[in-house]
Each structure stands twice: as structure tokens, then as C-alpha cells.
Design a protein around this motif. Structure first.
Motif: not given
Length: 193
Positions: A51-62, A112-117
Motif C-alpha cells: 500500500x501507499x502507507x507501507x511505502x511511506x513506512x519504508x521511506x520513514x524507516x530509511x 500529513x499522516x493519518x492518525x490511523x497510521x
């Protein structure tokens, strides 16, 4: 045998998505836009990221790993004066900051990240807590070495310094004044002596 230096599709997607999320916004960037700019098929992107959220999580981790390594390296330079390391810590954030909507890439992505993320938001929160802990350690070292004088409690002072640096990044970005952060750092260094 020559090693292949061509970036993988995963790396390309992460680079393109990082730039788009920071420059345009996470919410306003679609997966179709990432496909168009990266020239990586949607099927291939979804092979790497569900998902786009999983992509965001990978970017944030990096991003967190890269910044943490650089900050830890600066903090470990015990032959440098503490105030120089604090200044270098802040300058590093300025030098590494890509063109992001809010001046700081972490603040830009967090707001910009949803509170659900919760995974992404917690990772960014943990990153800032680590920055504050590193700053507190530097301040303690500065006091022990008689480089810094303060009557303020170190945890609160560390939080103040980190929030000042982050706020200065935002102001520097909004005011388009590249010297603002260095001016603020000089003022902070003067206050601590």
C-alpha cells in the motif's frame, strides 16, 4: 566481475515517492503519479509495497536510519567541543533536508499522516525522542567538561533545543532565509556559555 550499480525498482520508487511526498504532500500524491514519475509499473510497486502507507513506512524507516547514523557519528566526536557538536547536529539537519513542505522532512510527513497510521507516527515520535536523548547526553557532557553552564533541568533544556532547531527549520523554510538556523544556533550557544 563488475557489480551492477543500477538502482533497483524498489530504490527508484522510494526515491521518487520520497521527493513527491515531501514536495507535494503525502495525501496529494497518488500511486498513479508515483508510477508515472518513477516509470516502474504499478504491479512492480505493489510487489514491493502492499500500500501507499507501507511505502511511506519504508521511506520513514530509511530516513530515520540515515539521520540517526549521522547524528550518532557527530555525538561520538568527543574531541570536538560540545557546542560545536550541537551546532553540527543542527547544521546536519539543514544540509540533509530535501525540499519539503514544512522545512523538516519528518514534520512534513508526520502532519500529513493519518492518525490511523500509528506505525509511521510512532516511528517519527521515537526518532524525535532519540534526538532529545542524544541532546541531553551532549548537554550533560558539556556540563561535566565545564563547556556549558545552565541551571535548567537537562531533559527540558534538551527538548527546548530540539524543538528550537525544528522550529528554526520551519521558519527558515517559510521565510526563505538560509541563515536563520545558524543565527539561532549562535544565540543558543551564547546562552549556554
Amino acid at each position: 566481475m563488475k557489480k551492477n550499480t543500477t538502482p533497483s525498482n524498489r530504490m527508484i520508487v522510494m526515491q521518487v515517492a520520497t521527493a513527491l511526498f515531501l514536495e507535494k504532500g503525502y495525501q496529494t500524491t497518488s500511486m498513479d503519479e508515483i508510477v508515472a514519475v518513477s516509470k516502474v509499473s504499478k504491479t512492480n510497486i505493489y510487489y514491493h509495497f502492499k500500500s501507499k502507507e507501507e511505502l511511506l513506512a519504508a521511506i520513514v524507516d530509511q530516513m530515520i536510519n540515515r539521520y540517526t547514523d549521522m547524528i550518532d557519528e557527530i555525538a561520538a566526536q568527543t574531541d570536538w567541543p560540545v557546542t560545536d557538536r550541537i551546532s553540527r547536529f543542527a547544521a546536519l539537519l539543514t544540509e540533509q533536508t530535501p525540499n519539503s513542505l514544512g522545512g523538516c522532512p519528518f514534520l512534513t510527513l508526520y502532519v500529513q499522516t493519518s492518525h490511523d497510521s500509528e506505525v509511521v507516527r510512532e516511528a517519527i515520535g521515537a526518532f524525535f525522542r532519540k534526538q532529545t536523548t542524544t541532546m541531553e547526553s551532549l548537554l550533560q557532557e558539556g556540563m561535566d567538561r565545564k563547556e556549558i553552564q545552565t541551571a535548567l533541568p537537562l531533559p527540558q533544556l534538551a527538548a527546548l533545543l530540539v524543538s528550537t532547531i525544528e522550529g528554526a527549520l520551519f521558519l527558515q523554510h517559510t521565510q526563505r532565509d538560509p541563515a536563520l538556523l545558524s543565527t539561532i544556533l549562535h544565540t543558543l550557544a551564547t546562552m549556554l556559555k
